[in-house]
Design an enzyme around this catalytic site. Structure first.
Site: not given
Length: 224
Positions: A13-15, A91-92, A94, A108, A110, A142
Site C-alpha cells: 500500500g505504498s501508493n 492484483m485482481r 475486475l 489504476n 501500472h 477496462d
C-alpha cells in the site's frame, strides 16, 4: 467538496500512503471513504487504520467466482459512499459488472510505460528486455489487462545493470506522484476522454518540478 474514493490494495500500500499524504496535506481534493483489500495480511489495511480510514478485507478465496467477489466489493464501496475507485497495487482483474457500476471512475497505476510490458512483472520484463527508458502509467480500467485510456505517464532512465528490483525502486518514486495527480484531475472534473485520448483541462496552476532525469506528461502541478 472532496471526492469520495475507495482505494483497492493487495500488498504494502505504498501508493495508498502517497494518496493519504496528499489528502492530509490538502493538495488532493479527495476523501478516502474506504480502503479495501482481498488479502487479510495486506499492510495497506494497517496504513489505512493508522490514519483513521475505514478498512475492510474481503478475501476473494471465500467466493465461488470473480463475479460474486466483485459484487461483494460493489456493495461495500457503495455502502461507504465512494464514487470513484483507485487501484493501488490491487492484483485482481475486475469484471464488466464492476466496471459498469463505476463507469469512467476506475483508475489504476501500472509500473511500466503502457502499452509496453503489461501484467504483474512490468518492471522485471522491462529490465530483462534491456530498455533504456522505463516508467509508470495511470490509466482508466477496462476489461482487458492494463489496457484502458492513459491519463498520465512518467519515464525514468533504465541502465544495463538494472534488475526488476532496482528499476522498480526508481519507478516507484514517480508512481507516488502521478497517481495522486491523476486522482486530483478527476476530482476537479478536468478530464475528458475522446476515443483513446485523455485531455486534461489547463487551469494555470503552477507546475511542479519532477525528479532529476525524469519526464512526466501531462506535467505535474504544484503539490504533486
Amino acid at each position: 467538496m472532496a471526492l469520495p474514493i475507495a482505494v483497492l490494495v493487495s500488498g504494502s500500500g505504498s501508493n495508498l500512503q502517497a494518496l493519504i499524504d496528499r489528502v492530509e496535506s490538502g493538495a488532493l481534493e479527495a476523501r478516502i471513504a474506504l480502503v479495501l483489500s482481498n488479502k487479510p495480511d495486506s499492510y495497506g489495511l494497517k496504513r489505512a487504520r493508522s490514519h483513521g480510514i475505514p478498512a475492510l478485507c474481503i478475501p476473494h478465496t471465500e467466493y465461488a467466482d470473480r463475479l460474486e467477489f466483485d459484487r461483494a466489493m460493489i456493495r461495500a464501496i457503495r455502502e461507504a459512499g465512494a464514487e470513484t475507485v483507485v487501484l493501488a497495487g490491487f492484483m485482481r482483474m475486475l469484471s464488466a459488472e464492476f466496471l459498469k457500476a463505476f463507469a469512467g471512475r476506475v483508475l489504476n497505476i501500472h509500473p511500466a510505460l503502457l502499452p509496453s510490458f503489461p501484467g504483474v512483472r512490468g518492471q522485471r520484463d522491462a529490465a530483462d528486455y534491456g530498455v533504456t527508458l522505463a516508467g509508470c502509467t495511470v490509466h482508466f480500467v477496462d476489461e482487458l489487462m492494463d489496457h484502458g485510456e492513459v491519463v498520465i505517464q512518467a519515464a525514468v532512465p533504465a541502465y544495463p545493470d538494472d534488475d526488476g528490483d532496482s528499476l522498480a525502486e526508481r519507478i516507484l518514486a514517480l508512481e507516488h506522484r502521478i497517481l495522486p495527480q491523476a486522482v486530483q484531475w478527476l476530482a476537479q472534473g478536468r478530464i475528458q476522454v475522446k476515443g483513446r485520448k485523455v485531455h486534461v483541462t489547463p487551469t494555470g496552476i503552477q507546475r511542479a518540478v519532477p525528479p532529476a532525469n525524469a519526464l512526466v506528461n501531462p506535467p505535474l502541478e504544484q503539490g504533486f
